[in-house]
Design a protein around this motif. Structure first.
Motif, short mmCIF file in Angstrom:
data_model
loop_
_atom_site.label_atom_id
_atom_site.label_comp_id
_atom_site.label_asym_id
_atom_site.label_seq_id
_atom_site.Cartn_x
_atom_site.Cartn_y
_atom_site.Cartn_z
N VAL A 1 16.15 -16.03 -38.89
CA VAL A 1 17.54 -15.90 -39.37
C VAL A 1 18.45 -16.86 -38.60
O VAL A 1 19.29 -17.55 -39.19
N SER A 2 18.26 -16.90 -37.28
CA SER A 2 19.07 -17.80 -36.46
C SER A 2 18.85 -19.25 -36.84
O SER A 2 19.80 -20.05 -36.86
N LYS A 3 17.62 -19.59 -37.17
CA LYS A 3 17.31 -20.96 -37.57
C LYS A 3 18.03 -21.32 -38.87
O LYS A 3 18.56 -22.44 -39.02
N LEU A 4 18.07 -20.39 -39.82
CA LEU A 4 18.79 -20.65 -41.07
C LEU A 4 20.28 -20.79 -40.82
O LEU A 4 20.95 -21.67 -41.40
N GLU A 5 20.82 -19.95 -39.94
CA GLU A 5 22.24 -20.04 -39.60
C GLU A 5 22.56 -21.42 -39.01
O GLU A 5 23.54 -22.08 -39.42
N SER A 6 21.77 -21.84 -38.03
CA SER A 6 22.04 -23.12 -37.36
C SER A 6 21.85 -24.30 -38.30
O SER A 6 22.59 -25.29 -38.24
N SER A 7 20.86 -24.21 -39.19
CA SER A 7 20.63 -25.32 -40.12
C SER A 7 21.79 -25.46 -41.11
O SER A 7 22.16 -26.58 -41.50
N LEU A 8 22.39 -24.35 -41.52
CA LEU A 8 23.55 -24.40 -42.41
C LEU A 8 24.75 -25.01 -41.69
O LEU A 8 25.51 -25.81 -42.28
N ILE A 9 24.92 -24.63 -40.43
CA ILE A 9 26.03 -25.20 -39.66
C ILE A 9 25.86 -26.70 -39.48
O ILE A 9 26.80 -27.50 -39.64
N GLU A 10 24.64 -27.13 -39.18
CA GLU A 10 24.37 -28.57 -39.01
C GLU A 10 24.55 -29.32 -40.31
O GLU A 10 25.07 -30.45 -40.33
N ALA A 11 24.16 -28.71 -41.42
CA ALA A 11 24.34 -29.36 -42.71
C ALA A 11 25.82 -29.46 -43.08
O ALA A 11 26.25 -30.43 -43.74
N THR A 12 26.59 -28.48 -42.66
CA THR A 12 28.04 -28.51 -42.92
C THR A 12 28.70 -29.72 -42.26
O THR A 12 29.62 -30.33 -42.81
N SER A 13 28.19 -30.05 -41.06
CA SER A 13 28.77 -31.19 -40.34
C SER A 13 28.35 -32.53 -40.94
O SER A 13 29.04 -33.54 -40.76
N ARG A 14 27.24 -32.55 -41.67
CA ARG A 14 26.75 -33.78 -42.31
C ARG A 14 26.22 -33.46 -43.72
O ARG A 14 25.02 -33.50 -43.98
#
Length: 485
Positions: A109-122
């Motif tokens: 779950v944490s990995k999905l959260e962080s990947s969405l945040i990183e995608a938001t920035s790029r």
């Protein structure tokens, strides 16, 4: 006393001493044999016409403490049941993974959260978008693998039930057969202790499957009942019936008829609840695992899966979707229907529209699942909305945590905490059952064969044998003297 009477008395003493020595040697050699009951020679003074006629062997008594043995057997039943429960929750926790493990559900779950945040920035980076898809697939894959582990536990329990029923039927039939042999020997005045030892071993094996109590009957026979009153052996042996299945899936339950229940002499037998006829032993624990504990665990896992799918299925998240279309996470490719929640954790899939492996396009994560063409590569609005949907607190719709508000990671942590708590309780129960069983087994051994005591008894037997032999020798010398006169 006449010479003939003296010889008769001494010979009876020699016979008794020889039999006593034989019993002592049997006790010593079987001091650590399972099921062996210490033998005690019972004798009385013989009389003929009101006059003493030496010693008479009354019989051989099998000397055991029935209460300690009964308590130890109940403890063995408790140990078997506790092990089944503890093993299940240990397997469940291992399948879900500890929070700090990289492949645990919480970490996914944490990995999905962080990947969405990183995608938001790029939002223009296909690599960042691909990481979101991969993280989502890993998350739903974890839910599916935990489901597989739960259903595997149910399948194994089903197979073990079948094995236990086969063992139970065989042992009960053998106990009934030994009862008949013991009756014949006891009625004819012969020693049946050896057969009683064999029967005790079989009863011990039955007690690990079903907690038992015994009722003594005439001529050394016993009737065997479960502690809740089911007749197992009473003249004839009861026969249990069960039909195992192959692979079990979440939708298969005892209530639906997809799984076999237990029968006793052809009649259905309840296997659930504290007062079920066979409650308390390993067999009842296996039924509880298959039809209770594992079903409950699957229900909690499906509640987590429902929470996950509904977070992304909200129409307000993606305005490009048509009403009725599936969201980021789907139920086997389609929209989730709340009436079909059972087994949902195994059916979750990432929407094919965003998965290149299924012919989809990564840009739909940024531009919308219903978009017909790529939009602005710098627009991160949808990605931010998806990230918020995952981390926002919302009311849980089902499961034991229904009604509370939690984020996705918070709900996962709650379910993992539930599994860990159940495991701790099960291990405590198992430790207590093992300690109780060990204490009672020690008490049983202390009341069994004592080598020192047997050696002391052997010395007494030797003295008695020597004394009687001396009487025979003296009578022989006296007869020689009389014949020479």
């Amino acid at each position: 006393m006449s010479i003939s009477n003296s010889l008769s008395n001494a010979l009876s003493g020699l016979t008794a001493a020889a039999r006593a020595a034989e019993i002592v040697s049997s006790n010593v050699s079987n001091a650590t044999t399972d099921g062996y009951g210490r033998r005690v020679l019972e004798t009385s003074s013989a009389t003929v016409g009101g006059r003493g006629a030496g010693v008479e062997i009354v019989g051989v008594r099998r000397d055991v403490d029935p209460q300690i043995v009964a308590d130890r057997r109940l403890a063995d039943s408790g140990v078997a049941a506790a092990q089944v429960t503890a093993d299940f929750y240990n397997d469940l926790q291992a399948a879900m993974g500890l929070p700090d493990a990289g492949d645990s559900f919480v970490s996914r779950v944490s990995k999905l959260e962080s990947s969405l945040i990183e995608a938001t920035s790029r939002p223009d980076s296909d690599m960042r978008l691909a990481e979101v898809v991969t993280a989502a697939k890993d998350l739903v894959g974890k839910l599916a693998s935990v489901t597989d582990a739960i259903q595997l536990s149910r399948s194994r329990a089903d197979q073990r039930i079948a094995q236990n029923v086969e063992t139970l039927n065989s042992n009960l039939a053998n106990i009934a057969d030994l009862n008949g042999q013991i009756r014949l020997l006891a009625a004819s005045g012969r020693d049946a202790s050896g057969l009683m030892d064999q029967r005790a071993v079989l009863i011990d094996k039955v007690a690990e499957i079903v907690p038992v109590r015994l009722v003594e009957q005439e001529f050394g026979q016993v009737a065997v009942f479960s502690t809740n009153g089911a007749g197992l052996v009473n003249g004839t042996a009861a026969e249990f019936g069960f039909t195992p299945v192959g692979q079990i899936v979440p939708e298969m339950t005892l209530t639906s008829g997809a799984l076999s229940g237990l029968t006793l002499n052809g009649q259905p037998l309840s296997t659930s609840g504290e007062y079920a006829p066979l409650a308390g032993g390993g067999l009842a624990a296996l039924f509880d695992l298959r039809d209770g504990l594992a079903v409950e665990a699957q229900r909690e896992l499906d509640a987590v899966a429902r929470d996950l799918i509904e977070r992304f299925q909200d129409p307000a998240i993606d305005p490009t979707r048509i009403v009725g279309d599936a969201g980021l996470i789907t139920d086997n490719g389609g929209v989730f229907d709340p009436v079909n929640e059972v087994g949902l954790a195994a059916r979750l899939q990432v929407n094919a529209l965003i998965d290149p492996d299924q012919g989809g396009a990564l840009w739909r994560l940024r531009d919308g699942l219903g978009a017909s063409a790529p939009g602005s590569v710098g627009d991160s609005t949808l990605l931010m909305t998806l990230s918020d949907a995952l981390t926002d607190t919302r009311s849980t719709a089902s499961g034991r945590f229904a009604g509370g508000t939690r984020s996705m990671s918070g709900l996962g942590a709650e379910v993992l905490s539930f599994a860990a708590s159940e495991l701790q309780s099960a291990r405590s129960a198992e430790s207590f059952a093992n300690a109780k069983g060990a204490t009672l087994r020690q008490a049983e051994l202390e009341g069994g064969v004592d080598i020192d005591q047997e050696m002391q008894m052997l010395l007494q037997v030797e003295r008695a044998y020597a004394a009687n032999a001396r009487v025979v020798q003296t009578m022989d010398e006296l007869l020689d003297t009389l014949l020479r006169i």
